[in-house]
Scaffold this motif. Structure first.
Motif, PDB file in Angstrom:
ATOM      1  N   ALA A 125     -11.276  20.891 129.606  1.00  0.00           N
ATOM      2  CA  ALA A 125     -11.467  20.303 130.929  1.00  0.00           C
ATOM      3  C   ALA A 125     -10.398  19.257 131.206  1.00  0.00           C
ATOM      4  N   ILE A 126     -10.168  19.058 132.507  1.00  0.00           N
ATOM      5  CA  ILE A 126      -9.374  17.922 132.973  1.00  0.00           C
ATOM      6  C   ILE A 126     -10.213  17.207 134.027  1.00  0.00           C
ATOM      7  N   MET A 127      -9.938  15.905 134.226  1.00  0.00           N
ATOM      8  CA  MET A 127     -10.793  15.146 135.119  1.00  0.00           C
ATOM      9  C   MET A 127     -10.017  14.108 135.934  1.00  0.00           C
ATOM     10  N   PRO A 128      -9.079  14.555 136.775  1.00  0.00           N
ATOM     11  CA  PRO A 128      -8.463  13.597 137.690  1.00  0.00           C
ATOM     12  C   PRO A 128      -9.533  13.038 138.631  1.00  0.00           C
ATOM     13  N   LEU A 129      -9.484  11.749 138.871  1.00  0.00           N
ATOM     14  CA  LEU A 129     -10.483  11.101 139.714  1.00  0.00           C
ATOM     15  C   LEU A 129      -9.857  10.659 141.023  1.00  0.00           C
ATOM     16  N   GLY A 130     -10.682  10.574 142.059  1.00  0.00           N
ATOM     17  CA  GLY A 130     -10.204  10.056 143.328  1.00  0.00           C
ATOM     18  C   GLY A 130     -11.039  10.579 144.482  1.00  0.00           C
ATOM     19  N   PRO A 131     -10.885   9.944 145.632  1.00  0.00           N
ATOM     20  CA  PRO A 131     -11.586  10.427 146.829  1.00  0.00           C
ATOM     21  C   PRO A 131     -11.132  11.843 147.167  1.00  0.00           C
ATOM     22  N   LEU A 132     -12.081  12.675 147.542  1.00  0.00           N
ATOM     23  CA  LEU A 132     -11.777  14.083 147.806  1.00  0.00           C
ATOM     24  C   LEU A 132     -10.681  14.274 148.853  1.00  0.00           C
ATOM     25  N   LEU A 133     -10.712  13.514 149.925  1.00  0.00           N
ATOM     26  CA  LEU A 133      -9.732  13.716 150.988  1.00  0.00           C
ATOM     27  C   LEU A 133      -8.355  13.177 150.618  1.00  0.00           C
ATOM     28  N   GLU A 134      -8.262  12.467 149.505  1.00  0.00           N
ATOM     29  CA  GLU A 134      -6.962  11.977 149.039  1.00  0.00           C
ATOM     30  C   GLU A 134      -6.378  12.846 147.928  1.00  0.00           C
ATOM     31  N   MET A 135      -7.161  13.797 147.417  1.00  0.00           N
ATOM     32  CA  MET A 135      -6.658  14.711 146.383  1.00  0.00           C
ATOM     33  C   MET A 135      -5.973  15.878 147.077  1.00  0.00           C
ATOM     34  N   ASP A 136      -4.773  16.210 146.629  1.00  0.00           N
ATOM     35  CA  ASP A 136      -4.131  17.354 147.267  1.00  0.00           C
ATOM     36  C   ASP A 136      -4.752  18.649 146.755  1.00  0.00           C
ATOM     37  N   VAL A 137      -4.584  19.684 147.520  1.00  0.00           N
ATOM     38  CA  VAL A 137      -5.201  20.977 147.220  1.00  0.00           C
ATOM     39  C   VAL A 137      -4.739  21.501 145.862  1.00  0.00           C
ATOM     40  N   ALA A 138      -3.493  21.282 145.521  1.00  0.00           N
ATOM     41  CA  ALA A 138      -2.990  21.746 144.216  1.00  0.00           C
ATOM     42  C   ALA A 138      -3.719  21.061 143.070  1.00  0.00           C
ATOM     43  N   ALA A 139      -4.022  19.781 143.202  1.00  0.00           N
ATOM     44  CA  ALA A 139      -4.749  19.065 142.145  1.00  0.00           C
ATOM     45  C   ALA A 139      -6.156  19.624 141.996  1.00  0.00           C
ATOM     46  N   VAL A 140      -6.821  19.876 143.110  1.00  0.00           N
ATOM     47  CA  VAL A 140      -8.163  20.464 143.058  1.00  0.00           C
ATOM     48  C   VAL A 140      -8.087  21.861 142.452  1.00  0.00           C
ATOM     49  N   GLY A 141      -7.081  22.632 142.847  1.00  0.00           N
ATOM     50  CA  GLY A 141      -6.904  23.967 142.273  1.00  0.00           C
ATOM     51  C   GLY A 141      -6.693  23.924 140.770  1.00  0.00           C
ATOM     52  N   ARG A 142      -5.927  22.954 140.290  1.00  0.00           N
ATOM     53  CA  ARG A 142      -5.689  22.812 138.845  1.00  0.00           C
ATOM     54  C   ARG A 142      -6.984  22.481 138.108  1.00  0.00           C
TER      55      ARG A 142
ATOM     56  N   GLN B 223     -24.388  18.475 138.424  1.00  0.00           N
ATOM     57  CA  GLN B 223     -25.738  18.522 138.981  1.00  0.00           C
ATOM     58  C   GLN B 223     -26.018  17.368 139.934  1.00  0.00           C
ATOM     59  N   ILE B 224     -25.363  16.226 139.693  1.00  0.00           N
ATOM     60  CA  ILE B 224     -25.582  15.028 140.494  1.00  0.00           C
ATOM     61  C   ILE B 224     -24.230  14.561 141.030  1.00  0.00           C
ATOM     62  N   PRO B 225     -24.033  14.602 142.344  1.00  0.00           N
ATOM     63  CA  PRO B 225     -22.742  14.169 142.895  1.00  0.00           C
ATOM     64  C   PRO B 225     -22.438  12.707 142.545  1.00  0.00           C
ATOM     65  N   ILE B 226     -21.192  12.457 142.144  1.00  0.00           N
ATOM     66  CA  ILE B 226     -20.752  11.127 141.739  1.00  0.00           C
ATOM     67  C   ILE B 226     -19.454  10.813 142.486  1.00  0.00           C
ATOM     68  N   PHE B 227     -19.403   9.612 143.096  1.00  0.00           N
ATOM     69  CA  PHE B 227     -18.202   9.189 143.818  1.00  0.00           C
ATOM     70  C   PHE B 227     -16.949   9.354 142.962  1.00  0.00           C
ATOM     71  N   PHE B 228     -15.880   9.778 143.590  1.00  0.00           N
ATOM     72  CA  PHE B 228     -14.559   9.938 142.993  1.00  0.00           C
ATOM     73  C   PHE B 228     -14.495  11.064 141.950  1.00  0.00           C
ATOM     74  N   MET B 229     -15.590  11.777 141.775  1.00  0.00           N
ATOM     75  CA  MET B 229     -15.620  12.898 140.828  1.00  0.00           C
ATOM     76  C   MET B 229     -15.986  14.199 141.538  1.00  0.00           C
ATOM     77  N   GLY B 230     -15.738  14.263 142.844  1.00  0.00           N
ATOM     78  CA  GLY B 230     -16.156  15.420 143.628  1.00  0.00           C
ATOM     79  C   GLY B 230     -15.554  16.731 143.170  1.00  0.00           C
ATOM     80  N   ALA B 231     -14.252  16.776 142.950  1.00  0.00           N
ATOM     81  CA  ALA B 231     -13.601  18.030 142.537  1.00  0.00           C
ATOM     82  C   ALA B 231     -14.029  18.408 141.123  1.00  0.00           C
ATOM     83  N   TYR B 232     -14.044  17.424 140.233  1.00  0.00           N
ATOM     84  CA  TYR B 232     -14.494  17.676 138.858  1.00  0.00           C
ATOM     85  C   TYR B 232     -15.942  18.173 138.870  1.00  0.00           C
ATOM     86  N   GLY B 233     -16.819  17.464 139.609  1.00  0.00           N
ATOM     87  CA  GLY B 233     -18.224  17.859 139.676  1.00  0.00           C
ATOM     88  C   GLY B 233     -18.406  19.254 140.251  1.00  0.00           C
ATOM     89  N   ALA B 234     -17.628  19.587 141.278  1.00  0.00           N
ATOM     90  CA  ALA B 234     -17.718  20.934 141.854  1.00  0.00           C
ATOM     91  C   ALA B 234     -17.309  21.989 140.832  1.00  0.00           C
TER      92      ALA B 234
END
Length: 179
Positions: A75-92, A129-140
């Motif tokens: 796993a990898i776990m970049p953190l940050g607000p969802l709208l500030e993460m670029d699509v490539a980071a979420v894809g990774r 299972q539980i949404p956590i701020f700044f961990m939206g992409a990781y949690g998804a």
């Protein structure tokens, strides 16, 4: 050597109990931190490289025999607000955390199911299972791991391979430094 992850610490315990163990990681230092054991095979493999993963499984089964237990914790776990993460980071994040699991399951489960024996362990997260701020992409991505593992368990029930999905809370591991 590098810092030992909880999974590789578990590998050491299994080796000391007489198990044969294969450790795969994208990081050679982490693998070297496991130590030297006669029944240990370590391979540097990128979980995003399906061909390399299939070749690694072949090497493991040639060296150690049929795989009977798989624990997928990549796993990898970049953190940050969802709208500030670029699509490539979420894809990774999804490529490593979710599609990595898909690749590992496709590389290892057919043999275990054909033999009618084994255990397959997916590491997800409570954040799946539980949404956590700044961990939206990781949690998804971890929600996807949970769903995939649960459906895989349903589809293979009664065929001799036990599926388990572990959803730990935040644990101080090297993953926290990879954001």
């Amino acid at each position: 050597g590098g810092r030992v992850t909880p999974q590789f610490a578990r590998a050491r315990r299994l080796l000391r109990q007489g198990w044969s163990v294969a450790g795969l990681d994208v990081n050679r230092d982490g693998l070297e931190a496991i130590g030297q054991f006669p029944c240990l095979v370590t391979l540097v493999v990128d979980i995003c490289d399906e061909r390399a993963l299939l070749e690694a499984v072949l090497r493991i089964e040639t060296s150690l025999g049929p795989i009977t237990r798989v624990a997928n914790a990549a796993a990898i776990m970049p953190l940050g607000p969802l709208l500030e993460m670029d699509v490539a980071a979420v894809g990774r994040i999804f490529d490593v955390n979710f599609l990595g699991l898909v690749r590992v399951s496709r590389a290892t489960l057919p043999g275990m199911l054909a033999r009618g024996h084994g255990q397959f362990i997916s590491f997800a997260s409570i954040s799946g299972q539980i949404p956590i701020f700044f961990m939206g992409a990781y949690g998804a991505s971890k929600s996807a791991v949970i769903t995939y593992t649960e459906v895989l368990e349903q589809e293979t029930r009664g065929r001799g391979v036990r599926m388990v999905c572990v959803c730990p809370p935040a644990v101080k591991t090297p993953l926290l430094a990879l954001g």
